[in-house]
Scaffold this motif. Structure first.
Motif, PDB file in Angstrom:
ATOM      1  N   VAL A  49       0.837  -1.205   0.000  1.00 29.34           N
ATOM      2  CA  VAL A  49       0.000   0.000   0.000  1.00 29.34           C
ATOM      3  C   VAL A  49       0.870   1.253   0.000  1.00 29.34           C
ATOM      4  O   VAL A  49       0.610   2.213  -0.734  1.00 29.34           O
ATOM      5  CB  VAL A  49      -0.949   0.001   1.215  1.00 29.34           C
ATOM      6  CG1 VAL A  49      -1.667   1.346   1.333  1.00 29.34           C
ATOM      7  CG2 VAL A  49      -1.958  -1.127   1.109  1.00 29.34           C
ATOM      8  N   ALA A  50       1.929   1.234   0.831  1.00 28.30           N
ATOM      9  CA  ALA A  50       2.810   2.397   0.923  1.00 28.30           C
ATOM     10  C   ALA A  50       3.534   2.683  -0.385  1.00 28.30           C
ATOM     11  O   ALA A  50       3.842   3.841  -0.708  1.00 28.30           O
ATOM     12  CB  ALA A  50       3.822   2.184   2.051  1.00 28.30           C
ATOM     13  N   LEU A  51       3.816   1.654  -1.175  1.00 30.22           N
ATOM     14  CA  LEU A  51       4.565   1.824  -2.429  1.00 30.22           C
ATOM     15  C   LEU A  51       3.662   2.040  -3.640  1.00 30.22           C
ATOM     16  O   LEU A  51       4.171   2.265  -4.754  1.00 30.22           O
ATOM     17  CB  LEU A  51       5.452   0.587  -2.668  1.00 30.22           C
ATOM     18  CG  LEU A  51       6.570   0.346  -1.635  1.00 30.22           C
ATOM     19  CD1 LEU A  51       7.322  -0.943  -1.967  1.00 30.22           C
ATOM     20  CD2 LEU A  51       7.529   1.522  -1.592  1.00 30.22           C
ATOM     21  N   MET A  52       2.348   1.952  -3.455  1.00 34.57           N
ATOM     22  CA  MET A  52       1.433   2.137  -4.587  1.00 34.57           C
ATOM     23  C   MET A  52       1.530   3.555  -5.155  1.00 34.57           C
ATOM     24  O   MET A  52       1.550   4.538  -4.402  1.00 34.57           O
ATOM     25  CB  MET A  52      -0.020   1.869  -4.172  1.00 34.57           C
ATOM     26  CG  MET A  52      -0.375   0.403  -4.077  1.00 34.57           C
ATOM     27  SD  MET A  52      -2.158   0.177  -3.789  1.00 34.57           S
ATOM     28  CE  MET A  52      -2.809   0.689  -5.378  1.00 34.57           C
ATOM     29  N   GLN A  53       1.578   3.640  -6.456  1.00 30.56           N
ATOM     30  CA  GLN A  53       1.660   4.953  -7.104  1.00 30.56           C
ATOM     31  C   GLN A  53       0.275   5.553  -7.340  1.00 30.56           C
ATOM     32  O   GLN A  53       0.141   6.767  -7.487  1.00 30.56           O
ATOM     33  CB  GLN A  53       2.394   4.829  -8.444  1.00 30.56           C
ATOM     34  CG  GLN A  53       3.861   4.418  -8.301  1.00 30.56           C
ATOM     35  CD  GLN A  53       4.563   4.325  -9.641  1.00 30.56           C
ATOM     36  OE1 GLN A  53       3.941   4.461 -10.685  1.00 30.56           O
ATOM     37  NE2 GLN A  53       5.872   4.117  -9.590  1.00 30.56           N
TER      38      GLN A  53
END
Length: 353
Positions: A49-53
């Motif tokens: 989730v944190a790395l989703m663009q």
């Protein structure tokens, strides 16, 4: 052709979780592994989730529901006190993790691309977590259905449409093989530990409690006993002569048969082999009952060998005195046994109060 016993074992490991004693052992082995694996799944989801663009495309309500379910599942698993509890909560946690990833891939440009790698990863990772084979198959199937719903197969009209389905089947077969492999390892480990415990606490010749186990159990009874209890020290008369005249094989048979008589007469009362031709019983009851038991043992042993050879026993009886060490009662019973031998054998003597 499988026997009813083997069929019962197959049923037990296919649909259930093993026998109660095995469940306790499996629980200890699986509890920590389940917590770590499920926590890793939650952490992986959060990192993703944190790395989703394109987080703006994420269904935040569904994602929040998935996160609550994952955390609740891991928490309940951590607090679980039985194998069934961690299997059920672990299953729910796995499905919430899967649901969470399904929410994430639905927010990507090409969601169908992620179905296969995520499905394979999850189904293989959870393989060690389930003792019941049917549990693993059911959860794995749910994982694939949840991830692939309306996304899989991505291009059903293409010539290679069956390759993804083959990947699903192969991943489940590999996962099933891993699940069975870990289950067999746990069963073998459980059986080995039982055999070691048997070797450590059981006399190999007679099958009775050995001196170590008898002494430990006797000390516990001595400390916790509220009612009177008596220590019966039993010795086979002239056992050296039996060995010398008939050989050690006959001597071993005399020991085994005497042990069978003692175990049968003692019943629920603690009994064991102290070593050599010496046995012991802790009788929980009054003096009259202890003396009756001693008489019955003497008469039954003599009758058991009638027509074969003369075998008799002598018994020293001493009360387990509250507030004293077990060794004190041991010495008093031993002194009474010596007196029984001195007074003609094939009899019992009761230590003075």
């Amino acid at each position: 052709m499988p026997t009813s016993r083997s069929s019962s074992s197959i049923w037990t490991y296919l649909f259930l979780l093993g026998e109660p004693e095995q469940q306790q052992r499996f629980f200890k082995e699986l509890h920590f592994i389940s917590i770590v694996t499920l926590s890793f799944g939650v952490a992986s989801w959060l990192v993703t989730v944190a790395l989703m663009q394109h987080r703006h495309a994420l269904d935040t309500q569904s994602a929040s529901l998935a996160l609550v379910g994952m955390v609740a599942g891991v928490t309940i698993t951590a607090l679980g006190k039985s194998l069934l509890a961690i299997v059920v909560s672990g299953s729910a946690s796995v499905l919430f993790v899967t649901y969470g990833f399904q929410v994430l891939i639905a927010a990507t440009d090409d969601p169908s691309f992620w179905v296969l790698p995520l499905g394979v990863l999850i189904t293989l990772t959870i393989a060690p977590l389930f003792s019941g084979i049917a549990w693993y198959l059911a959860v794995s199937l749910c994982v694939w259905v949840m991830l692939g719903w309306e996304q899989f197969p991505a291009h059903p009209q293409q010539a290679d449409q069956y390759w993804p389905m083959l990947a699903v089947v192969v991943s489940m077969l590999i996962g099933l093989s891993l699940n069975v492999y870990f289950l067999v390892l746990r069963i073998h480990n459980y059986q080995a530990q039982r055999e070691l415990a048997t070797m450590a606490y059981t006399d190999s010749l007679t099958g009775l409690n050995n001196r170590r186990r008898f002494t430990q159990s006797a000390r516990q009874l001595h400390r916790s006993a509220l009612a009177p209890a008596y220590f019966l020290m039993i010795d086979i008369d002239d056992f050296k002569q039996i060995n010398d005249e008939h050989g050690h094989d006959v001597g071993d048979e005399v020991l085994r048969k005497t042990a069978e008589v003692i175990a049968g007469i003692a019943g629920e009362h603690l009994c064991g082999r102290l070593g050599g031709e010496e046995f012991a019983v802790i009788y929980q009851g009054d003096k009259h009952g202890a003396c009756l038991l001693a008489t019955q043992l003497i008469e039954t042993v003599e009758a058991a060998f009638a027509g074969e050879r003369k075998v008799s026993i002598s018994i020293g009886v001493a009360e387990l005195v509250k507030g004293t060490d077990l060794a004190h009662s041991y010495r008093r019973a031993d002194a009474s046994l010596y007196l029984a031998k001195k007074n003609g054998k094939n009899r019992y003597e009761l230590a003075a109060s």
